[in-house]
Design a protein around this motif. Structure first.
Motif, mmCIF file in Angstrom:
data_model
loop_
_atom_site.group_PDB
_atom_site.id
_atom_site.type_symbol
_atom_site.label_atom_id
_atom_site.label_comp_id
_atom_site.label_asym_id
_atom_site.label_seq_id
_atom_site.Cartn_x
_atom_site.Cartn_y
_atom_site.Cartn_z
ATOM 1 N N THR A 1 0.603 -0.971 -0.050
ATOM 2 C CA THR A 1 -0.273 -0.155 -0.088
ATOM 3 C C THR A 1 0.654 1.051 0.063
ATOM 4 O O THR A 1 0.335 2.261 -0.479
ATOM 5 C CB THR A 1 -1.025 0.322 0.880
ATOM 6 O OG1 THR A 1 -0.187 0.210 2.296
ATOM 7 C CG2 THR A 1 -1.702 -1.366 0.578
ATOM 8 N N TYR A 2 2.171 1.249 1.048
ATOM 9 C CA TYR A 2 2.983 2.652 0.544
ATOM 10 C C TYR A 2 3.351 3.064 -1.075
ATOM 11 O O TYR A 2 3.830 4.289 -1.196
ATOM 12 C CB TYR A 2 3.791 2.676 1.386
ATOM 13 C CG TYR A 2 3.967 1.763 2.997
ATOM 14 C CD1 TYR A 2 2.618 3.027 3.844
ATOM 15 C CD2 TYR A 2 3.918 0.288 3.493
ATOM 16 C CE1 TYR A 2 2.727 2.821 5.211
ATOM 17 C CE2 TYR A 2 3.636 1.385 5.245
ATOM 18 C CZ TYR A 2 2.875 2.315 5.662
ATOM 19 O OH TYR A 2 2.378 1.581 6.822
ATOM 20 N N ALA A 3 2.805 1.639 -1.229
ATOM 21 C CA ALA A 3 4.149 2.225 -3.399
ATOM 22 C C ALA A 3 2.757 2.601 -3.503
ATOM 23 O O ALA A 3 2.923 3.908 -5.254
ATOM 24 C CB ALA A 3 4.776 0.856 -3.941
ATOM 25 N N ILE A 4 1.299 2.635 -3.458
ATOM 26 C CA ILE A 4 0.662 3.610 -4.071
ATOM 27 C C ILE A 4 0.898 5.279 -3.690
ATOM 28 O O ILE A 4 -0.135 5.388 -2.449
ATOM 29 C CB ILE A 4 -0.835 2.675 -4.038
ATOM 30 C CG1 ILE A 4 -0.400 1.267 -4.561
ATOM 31 C CG2 ILE A 4 -1.534 3.411 -4.608
ATOM 32 C CD1 ILE A 4 0.192 0.876 -5.476
ATOM 33 N N ASP A 5 0.535 6.197 -4.577
ATOM 34 C CA ASP A 5 0.543 7.867 -4.629
ATOM 35 C C ASP A 5 -1.179 8.191 -4.648
ATOM 36 O O ASP A 5 -1.550 8.238 -5.517
ATOM 37 C CB ASP A 5 1.655 8.026 -5.573
ATOM 38 C CG ASP A 5 1.079 9.840 -5.513
ATOM 39 O OD1 ASP A 5 0.208 9.855 -4.050
ATOM 40 O OD2 ASP A 5 2.231 10.857 -5.157
ATOM 41 N N GLY A 6 -1.786 7.599 -3.787
ATOM 42 C CA GLY A 6 -3.273 7.561 -4.175
ATOM 43 C C GLY A 6 -3.506 9.010 -4.254
ATOM 44 O O GLY A 6 -4.360 9.349 -4.884
ATOM 45 N N GLU A 7 -2.795 10.251 -3.506
ATOM 46 C CA GLU A 7 -3.077 11.900 -3.894
ATOM 47 C C GLU A 7 -3.215 12.144 -5.673
ATOM 48 O O GLU A 7 -3.823 12.556 -6.079
ATOM 49 C CB GLU A 7 -2.441 12.526 -2.612
ATOM 50 C CG GLU A 7 -2.851 12.022 -1.263
ATOM 51 C CD GLU A 7 -2.077 13.387 -0.968
ATOM 52 O OE1 GLU A 7 -1.333 13.802 -1.185
ATOM 53 O OE2 GLU A 7 -2.080 13.407 0.636
ATOM 54 N N SER A 8 -2.459 11.079 -6.060
ATOM 55 C CA SER A 8 -1.243 11.582 -7.713
ATOM 56 C C SER A 8 -2.867 11.119 -8.374
ATOM 57 O O SER A 8 -3.250 11.461 -9.080
ATOM 58 C CB SER A 8 -0.262 11.390 -7.409
ATOM 59 O OG SER A 8 0.286 11.123 -9.059
ATOM 60 N N LEU A 9 -3.046 9.760 -7.893
ATOM 61 C CA LEU A 9 -3.910 8.788 -8.785
ATOM 62 C C LEU A 9 -5.250 10.040 -8.784
ATOM 63 O O LEU A 9 -5.430 9.744 -9.995
ATOM 64 C CB LEU A 9 -4.803 7.469 -7.847
ATOM 65 C CG LEU A 9 -3.257 6.793 -8.539
ATOM 66 C CD1 LEU A 9 -3.771 5.132 -7.556
ATOM 67 C CD2 LEU A 9 -3.334 6.624 -9.996
ATOM 68 N N VAL A 10 -6.122 10.640 -7.686
ATOM 69 C CA VAL A 10 -6.944 10.920 -7.085
ATOM 70 C C VAL A 10 -7.400 12.456 -8.464
ATOM 71 O O VAL A 10 -7.675 13.178 -8.936
ATOM 72 C CB VAL A 10 -7.633 11.291 -5.947
ATOM 73 C CG1 VAL A 10 -8.689 12.479 -6.634
ATOM 74 C CG2 VAL A 10 -7.582 10.135 -5.134
ATOM 75 N N ARG A 11 -5.371 13.205 -8.101
ATOM 76 C CA ARG A 11 -5.372 14.579 -8.131
ATOM 77 C C ARG A 11 -5.488 14.573 -10.272
ATOM 78 O O ARG A 11 -5.935 15.033 -10.980
ATOM 79 C CB ARG A 11 -4.706 15.069 -8.163
ATOM 80 C CG ARG A 11 -4.030 16.930 -8.458
ATOM 81 C CD ARG A 11 -2.545 17.150 -7.912
ATOM 82 N NE ARG A 11 -1.627 16.707 -8.644
ATOM 83 C CZ ARG A 11 -0.813 15.679 -7.387
ATOM 84 N NH1 ARG A 11 -0.934 15.937 -6.380
ATOM 85 N NH2 ARG A 11 0.204 15.275 -7.691
ATOM 86 N N ASP A 12 -4.062 13.715 -10.286
ATOM 87 C CA ASP A 12 -3.922 13.557 -11.601
ATOM 88 C C ASP A 12 -4.992 12.707 -12.961
ATOM 89 O O ASP A 12 -5.153 12.978 -14.006
ATOM 90 C CB ASP A 12 -2.602 13.230 -12.735
ATOM 91 C CG ASP A 12 -1.371 14.033 -11.219
ATOM 92 O OD1 ASP A 12 -2.199 15.233 -10.635
ATOM 93 O OD2 ASP A 12 -0.157 13.930 -10.836
ATOM 94 N N VAL A 13 -5.376 11.652 -12.305
ATOM 95 C CA VAL A 13 -5.753 10.657 -12.739
ATOM 96 C C VAL A 13 -7.504 10.759 -12.808
ATOM 97 O O VAL A 13 -8.505 10.748 -13.743
ATOM 98 C CB VAL A 13 -5.315 9.022 -12.615
ATOM 99 C CG1 VAL A 13 -6.010 8.051 -13.635
ATOM 100 C CG2 VAL A 13 -3.814 9.137 -12.601
ATOM 101 N N LEU A 14 -7.713 10.791 -11.737
ATOM 102 C CA LEU A 14 -9.349 10.789 -11.570
ATOM 103 C C LEU A 14 -9.865 12.582 -11.298
ATOM 104 O O LEU A 14 -11.047 12.566 -11.478
ATOM 105 C CB LEU A 14 -9.743 10.113 -10.269
ATOM 106 C CG LEU A 14 -9.941 8.728 -10.342
ATOM 107 C CD1 LEU A 14 -9.141 7.876 -8.689
ATOM 108 C CD2 LEU A 14 -10.270 8.142 -11.451
ATOM 109 N N THR A 15 -8.590 12.979 -11.305
ATOM 110 C CA THR A 15 -9.046 15.286 -11.771
ATOM 111 C C THR A 15 -10.378 14.908 -10.573
ATOM 112 O O THR A 15 -11.257 15.874 -11.164
ATOM 113 C CB THR A 15 -9.590 15.390 -13.348
ATOM 114 O OG1 THR A 15 -10.525 14.571 -13.450
ATOM 115 C CG2 THR A 15 -8.772 15.042 -14.170
ATOM 116 N N ASP A 16 -9.905 14.608 -9.562
ATOM 117 C CA ASP A 16 -10.765 15.240 -8.249
ATOM 118 C C ASP A 16 -12.201 14.717 -8.320
ATOM 119 O O ASP A 16 -13.430 15.348 -7.863
ATOM 120 C CB ASP A 16 -10.089 16.606 -8.007
ATOM 121 C CG ASP A 16 -9.078 17.100 -7.577
ATOM 122 O OD1 ASP A 16 -8.549 16.247 -6.968
ATOM 123 O OD2 ASP A 16 -8.968 18.407 -8.291
#
Length: 524
Positions: A302-317
């Motif tokens: 789980t520490y490998a996953i940058d969730g903030e980046s996924l939400v911001r850059d891929v899922l665009t908030d």
């Protein structure tokens, strides 16, 4: 902070933007490719474009969120979950708990199916039995136990359970009623129900249906005369078709599409908070010596996953990172923790556990959640940074991923999965995902093989608690215990979004990603 990796091929966002920039001339090509034989819908016809194929109007096996809108337009249940997640009576006009394990129910007077047959208590009893006989049913997993039906009159009956099921009235919203003579233990392809529409034409293999208004529908005359349902798998085609007016409503759109459609004349977006959790869930059928059978390894990943980046850059908030094992918008949900991004810690832990150099296989079905392929590609790159190689396998909608989920198709390590909260109650989602038993697992019905007897007992104890406050306390404790098993590499809660033409009015999109077709109107 890890950045979202670039893709070697044009991204979905890029492709969609190309379509938007090309204007009407460019848009006509993909539109023509998916145009129906009758072209644009007529003034009395509402046309829906679904992202997943609706293989039937039964829901014993097939219940993805948006399908519920269509299924309930033909078949109905005793109850339904309405606005603000409140319980609504549908085929029943009385549904009362009269003892901890007994409910008294009465059918509405004079309700008939679209072919004129009356609704009977035997229809309800048969429906419950048929749902019990289906293997791999999503619906069945929601119930701690199915009730027994005892007829007490022509329109009245009791529902009995061995243990108290305090949310049985909400659970029964998922049991669609069919004439007993027609009902079968498999998913029904025919479409006789009590809803406001009947099936006028169907091609279930293509996921296409035409629904016609039922004369004399018991709930009043629906404003829309006909509803066409089409399966349009490519999102770019759905967007272009909506822009052109060939489709009236498209569901489960990605942030890219929402961004593209925002502000366009003639198009409106509907958005509400969601009760669906999307997750990268581990395969709990691994042998004991497999690294993923170790909760410490699951946590390290789980520490490998940058969730903030996924939400911001891929899922665009358009989503929020999960902070629990179910969405916090559900009644009884508990905040249990946060996913933290720390690749150095991931590498260190994996090395100390002898799991460095791990290779994993991630599977998912297209359309399981918005931007699924982009999320998976980004996750694979993030895992690569901590020395883990991820192989991705994407299944087409309607394929055989159910067998894989049940452990009958092949081996895998992580699945991209979305799970709805159709009752608005945390207890039913927890029951379905984390209360699996060894008996369930023998048929592959334990959710991804998750069988932890101590947790199943705690959830069962909470689910049978009739005092709401005590039930919430027990559920909260159980959710912390589940979180500590690290069942998911990452999870998020998406907002529910659909797009509609301006001529469509009256859609009241619910957090469960469905709406009442009888309230929809066509203007002009």
């Amino acid at each position: 902070m890890t950045r979202t990796p670039p893709s070697e091929t044009p991204s979905r966002r890029t492709l969609l933007r190309w379509g938007a920039a090309g204007g009407a001339g460019l848009a006509l090509s993909p539109l023509a490719a998916c145009a129906g034989p009758t072209g644009a819908p007529g003034p009395g016809t509402l046309t829906l474009g679904l992202n997943r194929s609706l293989v039937s109007l039964d829901n014993k096996l097939n219940q993805f969120d948006a399908a519920v809108t269509v299924q309930r337009a033909v078949r109905q249940a005793l109850t339904a979950i309405g606005p603000d997640m409140r319980l609504q009576l549908v085929l029943a006009d009385r549904f009362e708990m009269t003892a901890p394990t007994t409910w008294s129910v009465r059918l509405r007077d004079g309700i008939r199916y679209s072919d004129g047959r009356p609704v009977t208590v035997d229809d309800v009893a048969t429906a419950v039995r048929m749902y019990a006989d289906v293997a791999g049913s999503f619906i069945l997993g929601l119930f701690p136990e199915l009730p027994e039906v005892e007829a007490t009159g022509e329109r009245t009956f009791r529902l009995h359970t061995r243990e108290p099921v305090p949310v049985l009235d909400r659970l029964m919203a998922n049991i669609l009623i069919t004439p007993a003579k027609d009902n079968r233990p498999e998913e029904l392809r025919s479409g006789v129900g009590t809803g406001p529409y009947r099936v006028a034409d169907a091609n279930s293999g293509a996921g296409e249906y035409t629904l016609a208004r039922v004369p004399g529908y018991w709930g009043g005359r629906p404003p829309v005369e006909r509803v066409r349902v089409r399966f349009v798998p490519e999102e770019s085609s759905r967007v272009v078709s909506l822009r052109s007016g060939e489709l009236d409503v498209i569901d489960t759109i990605t942030p890219d599409s929402a961004e593209q459609l925002t502000g366009l004349p003639g198009v409106h977006l509907e958005q509400t908070s969601g009760v669906r959790i999307c997750q990268l869930f581990y395969n709990f059928r691994k042998p004991r010596k497999h690294p993923l059978a170790d909760a410490r390894v699951r946590r390290a990943l789980t520490y490998a996953i940058d969730g903030e980046s996924l939400v911001r850059d891929v899922l665009t908030d358009s989503a929020e990172q999960a902070q629990g094992v179910v969405p916090l918008s559900l009644q009884g949900a508990e905040r249990t923790g946060r996913y933290a991004h720390d690749p150095s810690r991931a590498r260190q832990l994996l090395r100390s556990l002898g799991a460095d150099g791990l290779r994993i296989k991630i599977i998912w079905e297209s359309g399981e959640f918005a931007a699924d392929a982009s999320v998976m590609e980004a996750v694979a790159e993030m895992l690569k940074e901590v020395g883990v190689r991820a192989d991705l396998q994407q299944f087409e909608p309607g394929g055989d991923i159910l067998k894989w989920r049940q452990g009958k198709g092949g081996d895998w390590d992580v699945i991209g999965n979305g799970f709805p909260g159709p009752t608005g109650q945390a207890v039913t989602m927890l029951q379905a995902m984390y209360a699996g038993t060894a008996e369930d697992e023998r048929t592959g019905d334990a959710f991804m093989g998750y069988v932890v007897p101590s947790i199943a007992r705690r959830l069962s104890d909470a689910a049978t608690e009739t005092d709401p406050a005590a039930r919430d306390r027990k559920l909260a404790a159980a959710q912390h215990t589940v979180w500590d098993t690290w069942p998911a590499m990452w999870a998020f809660v998406p907002k529910t979004v659909l797009a509609r033409r301006a001529r469509v009015d009256g859609i009241r999109l619910l957090p469960v990603n469905s709406y009442d077709l009888t309230a929809v109107r066509l203007e002009g």
